[in-house]
Design an enzyme around this catalytic site. Sequence first.
Site, PDB file in Angstrom:
ATOM      1  N   CYS A  31       0.962  -1.173  -0.066  1.00 32.48           N
ATOM      2  CA  CYS A  31       0.061  -0.069   0.052  1.00 32.48           C
ATOM      3  C   CYS A  31       0.799   1.429  -0.134  1.00 32.48           C
ATOM      4  CB  CYS A  31      -0.949  -0.005   1.203  1.00 32.48           C
ATOM      5  SG  CYS A  31       0.108  -0.089   2.814  1.00 32.48           S
ATOM      6  N   TYR A 170      -4.767 -13.211  -5.602  1.00 31.25           N
ATOM      7  CA  TYR A 170      -4.453 -12.773  -4.497  1.00 31.25           C
ATOM      8  C   TYR A 170      -5.453 -13.534  -3.189  1.00 31.25           C
ATOM      9  CZ  TYR A 170      -3.821  -9.152  -0.865  1.00 31.25           C
ATOM     10  OH  TYR A 170      -3.319  -8.531   0.305  1.00 31.25           O
ATOM     11  N   HIS A 173      -3.257 -12.071   3.467  1.00 34.05           N
ATOM     12  CA  HIS A 173      -3.582 -10.649   4.512  1.00 34.05           C
ATOM     13  C   HIS A 173      -4.842 -10.798   4.972  1.00 34.05           C
ATOM     14  CE1 HIS A 173       0.130  -9.515   1.909  1.00 34.05           C
ATOM     15  NE2 HIS A 173       0.558  -9.268   3.227  1.00 34.05           N
ATOM     16  N   ASP A 265       1.995 -10.155   9.174  1.00 30.41           N
ATOM     17  CA  ASP A 265       2.657 -10.232   7.915  1.00 30.41           C
ATOM     18  C   ASP A 265       3.911  -8.871   7.991  1.00 30.41           C
ATOM     19  OD1 ASP A 265       3.763 -11.061   5.557  1.00 30.41           O
ATOM     20  OD2 ASP A 265       2.850  -9.248   4.714  1.00 30.41           O
TER      21      ASP A 265
END
Length: 683
Positions: A31, A170, A173, A265
């Site tokens: 991000c 994906y 997360h 993470d």
Amino acid sequence: MSRDPRYDVLFEPVRLGPVIARNRFFQVPHCNGMGHRDPTAHAVMRGVKAEGGWAVVCTEEVEIHPTSDTSGFIEGRLWDDADIPAHERLVEQVHAHGSLAGIELVHNGMVSANLYGRIPPLGPSNLPVTGHAPVQARAMSHEDIADLRRRHRQAVQRSLRAGYDLVYVYAAHGLSTLQHFLSRRFNVRDDEYGGTLENRARLLREVLEDTLEECEGRAAVACRVVVDELLGEEGIERAEIEQLFSLVGELPDLWDVMVGFWPDDSRTSRFAPEAWTEEHFRGIKQLTSKPVVGIGLLTSPDTMVRLIRDGVVDLIGAARPSIADPFLPLKVEEGRLEDIRECIGCNVCVTGDWTSTPIRCTQNPSMGEEWRRGWHPERFRPAGSDAKVLVVGAGPAGLEAAMALGKRGYEVVLAEAGRELGGRVLREARLPGLAAWIRVADYRRGQLAKLPNVEVALESDVTAEEVRGYGCDHVAVATGARWRADGVGRWHTRPIALDSTVETLTPDDLTAGRRPEGERILLFDDDHYYLGGVLAELLATEGKRITLVTPAPRVSEWSVNTMEQERIHRRLVEAGVELATGQALASVEGGAARVVNVYTARERELPLDGLVLVTARLPNDALALELGATAIGDAYAPGTIATAVWDGRRYAEELDGEPPGDAVPFRREVVELAPLGMEAVKA
């Protein structure tokens, strides 16, 4: 200089399906707080990383459709063809330096309340969205699943049109519908998409096959997957991941692995050492013939080599280390390890995402400013004159200013009152868990030692009269700030009544080595970032009975934005600290503190032997005011270390430049107005 042969393995090319990464340095998706709102700033930032030697440079997560927006956060978007030009710009910037551009496509599903599009969220089951929004996700029908696959295909097609070399599927997360289907925690279906792992993995397999079909021969396909959700039987466990690899391990061209959820993470250095993920990644490569990339706050080239040699990963994944030093690969290749600007693991970069503001970095003040202000992490514009500059104070702002001015070519004198360079960084790095923060000082000390035009004068507590005698053309005062001892902060804007017989200390006292004499200590934290919690932990581990009082509903409230608040709370409880949240210190009298509940105004008394105030700071700006000089960093406006470093860079960049006047002092992209004509029908 040339690279040390022991690092040769890091510069071997790696085939990823139809494309080849020129080395093993891989900037994984991360991000940035810019995304679809600031596409040019975002694109240029990624391009600088490619210039710095990262063989693969990826986007952040990119929403594929408005059925799953992440409003509240500024991420990437590829909803329709109108979004393609922004991605073309990013790809162009990355390709300009010979790197591969990767895009991480995402359908966030039940992790988003869809507040922008107002479309009910989708998930594997009828469950509330994660977080606390009063919204539930709708269990996806077979038609919904078919729609998701179709929309993902469309996003892949647009990615290819934009020129991406690598496309992500994906499932990591905790942020992806594909992971939600995989996880027993969220998937309670009883059809062919629920129950057994093979069923729960069905959607992931289908989307992988769809993506491979679209990308065939044109781009590589990566799959980002969690290898253990760290939830035990409630979530995805390692044994299931091994089973997953037996089902789909040979499908993608690359596996990108991570552990837990996003706060796991991206643990801060306070709670995790370098390569902490290694134990979770070992054995993954034996489950597939395809390359594996993984992260772990990797900043040491020696650790990177070991992970490659030991067969843990094939590519060195990095988000935060690539932010702190976009030129890390090039510095290793050129044999300039001492020039690496090592990440300190503070997660200030992550706060940009949580606050929807452009990314920033404690170590690298140019991060996010590459296009906005034209700053570069390694190159500095030449000096605008032959002026001599005096920088007073060698904390984070003074160090950065002196270094940047020196690299611009100015003659600089850096005067420091103490015996060491570093200021508050030196003191705070000695606190529990913050040792890595010394890198802020270490990097700049090393750079200053290479600059013959910068003179460093230690134990130089200069006066205004002395400064006037130096004959410098410019003076920057970076003398820091001091913590208040009167209770003034956010809750109290006036000094509070404090018993003079009760020992009262501030963070300045504690970081200087002083300790309270008594046993029962009340620490009032009205700062709400890391320091109050760190100091409470320090005193508790030294045997003091600590009560931490804070007006916020949580301890270290702002550290929610660095994703460590829960770990801080846990650490304090384990250390035996009593936590009094939602309460404010009102006064201290007669050996007792009067504490008031911020919601009910009810009062109670707490006995204490000593008081520690972590409230507000006052700038040490007396010298600047007397001289009419420029105060920078905390001496101008107390803030974070990252803010001080940034302000030191700003001062150095703007010296001898044209003042902006009334103009906006940075570039920005303004939304182009759409034509009218689709308004609601008027009555």
